[in-house]
Design a protein around this motif. Structure first.
Motif, PDB file in Angstrom:
ATOM      1  N   UNK A 167      46.659  61.518   5.726  1.00 19.12           N
ATOM      2  CA  UNK A 167      45.973  60.450   5.009  1.00 19.12           C
ATOM      3  C   UNK A 167      44.476  60.586   5.219  1.00 19.12           C
ATOM      4  N   UNK A 168      43.693  60.617   4.138  1.00 20.06           N
ATOM      5  CA  UNK A 168      42.247  60.806   4.282  1.00 20.06           C
ATOM      6  C   UNK A 168      41.578  59.589   4.907  1.00 20.06           C
ATOM      7  N   UNK A 169      40.542  59.870   5.694  1.00 18.80           N
ATOM      8  CA  UNK A 169      39.735  58.811   6.296  1.00 18.80           C
ATOM      9  C   UNK A 169      38.337  58.772   5.704  1.00 18.80           C
ATOM     10  N   UNK A 170      37.649  59.904   5.757  1.00 14.17           N
ATOM     11  CA  UNK A 170      36.255  59.944   5.303  1.00 14.17           C
ATOM     12  C   UNK A 170      35.844  61.386   5.156  1.00 14.17           C
ATOM     13  N   UNK A 171      34.738  61.598   4.460  1.00 13.63           N
ATOM     14  CA  UNK A 171      34.149  62.921   4.371  1.00 13.63           C
ATOM     15  C   UNK A 171      34.551  63.647   3.112  1.00 13.63           C
ATOM     16  N   UNK A 172      33.730  64.607   2.740  1.00  8.70           N
ATOM     17  CA  UNK A 172      33.953  65.400   1.544  1.00  8.70           C
ATOM     18  C   UNK A 172      34.697  66.682   1.887  1.00  8.70           C
ATOM     19  N   UNK A 173      34.005  67.593   2.580  1.00 11.29           N
ATOM     20  CA  UNK A 173      34.631  68.845   2.993  1.00 11.29           C
ATOM     21  C   UNK A 173      35.017  69.707   1.810  1.00 11.29           C
ATOM     22  N   UNK A 174      35.749  70.766   2.094  1.00 11.03           N
ATOM     23  CA  UNK A 174      36.283  71.638   1.068  1.00 11.03           C
ATOM     24  C   UNK A 174      35.238  72.172   0.118  1.00 11.03           C
ATOM     25  N   UNK A 175      35.568  72.200  -1.172  1.00  9.78           N
ATOM     26  CA  UNK A 175      34.704  72.810  -2.167  1.00  9.78           C
ATOM     27  C   UNK A 175      33.384  72.095  -2.298  1.00  9.78           C
TER      28      UNK A 175
END
Length: 427
Positions: free
Chosen positions: A114-122
């Motif tokens: 489950x996502x919490x925060x942040x962009x990351x990835x591409x």
């Protein structure tokens, strides 16, 4: 040791990664594997804010995990704002309320995170570094945020301080919980200095009763969010004071990233320069803050990044050379802390302390964390903030008195050596 000027966030990040790699955390013995090395690289989220004399602050955040055994260097802008290249996901439990992500046979590829925060990835590639992963696939920067354990009590204490500033709580007030009536300040002191769980429940119940926490109103989240601290979260606590797994809170509901914890401490540090990110401002007035700083300064549990209270334990490994307050030391050098007696003799280690560590620790079977403000004891003058959240709890401890592997205090010592070299003039 001659002083080396610390002027670069990248230099600090490289130094932290080198310190982590040198300690070979992947070889840590795991009691759930009969003492064999753990099956997967553990997770460590480590953040530092250093305050060089006469120069701007320097900071870094590095993260190690089974996804990124060589490490991620968090990308943080010149305003010390939020991390932009990490996608943080929540820790979790199963239906039996067992923390499952850190079991030896846990298969993260089959886990629904489950996502919490942040962009990351591409949308956010890893900061370029010789020591950091450079993969930029969609989930390349995923980081599972380990449960902070009793470090969460720092958030609870800040919540009480917010209530003090709002005029709905006074430290001198009497508050009754579980058949005991005590001053709010006394509950808070035990919650921080000896990590008393009953005191924490009392303060969580108080925050609910004063409408600072609750399912329909969470003033702490609103305040943390306004300050840009989006990875400080305390969800699903109960009006009766429940805050652990059994109450439906705990793992998967309460989150603290190292970087946002370090920034919270920056806002609490009266001797730190003004924090530069948008929206940053002191989180508490001096009247609400100073008692909290006093409780952090009086911390008894120097057993994670600092290890002074463990100096009488066989196999002792010195951590950050932090001073154990004299109130915890008996005449024979033993240290009675709450219901636990740490064996003698802690006095020789305490005698060579170089810093005060105003901090809060946390530990469970699967987790160990530590975060606080470090100030040199004269003639030492270093000043920095450190926050560490890990998946290395008591199941990795070599002795029943220990909270975690000796590698964690060894990391604290390595960090402090770096800070002494960078922040203090040569003798």
């Amino acid at each position: 040791m001659p002083r080396v000027d610390l002027t670069s966030n990248d230099d600090l990040a490289a130094g932290l990664l080198a310190a982590v790699h040198d300690l070979d955390f992947g070889a840590t013995p795991d009691s759930l594997r009969g003492g064999a090395a753990l099956a997967q690289m553990p997770s460590l989220d480590l953040a530092i804010v250093a305050f060089p004399p006469g120069a701007p602050p320097v900071w870094a955040n590095v993260l190690i995990s089974r996804d990124h055994p060589r490490g991620i260097v968090a990308r943080i802008g010149p305003d010390a704002g939020s991390v932009s290249n990490v996608s943080y996901v929540a820790d979790q439990t199963n239906h039996d309320l067992v923390s499952t992500a850190w079991l030896p046979d846990a298969d993260w590829s089959r886990t629904r995170w489950l996502p919490l925060a942040g962009q990351g990835g591409a949308t956010g590639a890893v900061t370029a570094s010789a020591d950091a992963d450079s993969d930029a696939e969609t989930d390349a920067q995923r980081f599972v945020v380990p449960y902070p354990a009793s470090l969460l009590k720092l958030m609870v204490a800040v919540g009480v301080g917010i209530g003090v500033d709002a005029g709905v709580i006074a430290y001198a007030d009497a508050w009754a919980h579980a058949g005991r009536k005590r001053k709010v300040a006394d509950w808070c002191e035990d919650m921080i200095t000896i990590s008393c769980n009953d005191s924490t429940s009392a303060m969580v119940a108080l925050l609910h009763q004063r409408r600072l926490l609750g399912a329909d109103r969470n003033v702490l989240h609103a305040r943390f969010g306004a300050l840009g601290l989006h990875l400080l979260r305390i969800n699903s606590t109960q009006p009766d004071g429940g805050w652990g797994n059994a109450a439906g809170a705990g793992v998967g509901q309460i989150h603290m990233s190292a970087w946002d914890t370090a920034r919270l401490l920056w806002l609490l540090d009266p001797d730190a320069p003004a924090a530069p990110w948008r929206g940053a401002q002191p989180i508490l007035s001096a009247a609400a803050r100073d008692p909290l700083l006093g409780w952090l300064r009086d911390q008894a549990l120097h057993e994670i990044l600092s290890s002074t209270v463990l100096a009488g334990v066989p196999g002792f490994v010195a951590g950050m050379p932090a001073q154990l307050p004299a109130r915890w030391i008996d005449a024979d050098g033993a240290a009675p802390v709450g219901d636990h007696l740490f064996p003698p003799d802690v006095r020789p280690a305490n005698a060579v302390a170089q810093v005060q560590f105003w901090h809060k620790t946390g530990t469970t079977e699967n987790y160990a964390s530590d975060a606080g403000i470090v100030r040199g004891i004269a003639p030492h003058r270093r000043h920095y903030i450190v926050a560490l959240v890990t998946s290395l709890g008591s199941r990795y401890a070599p002795n029943p008195h220990c909270a975690t592997t000796w590698r964690i205090p060894a990391l604290g010592a390595a960090i402090d050596r770096l800070m002494a070299r960078w922040l203090e003039p040569a003798p």
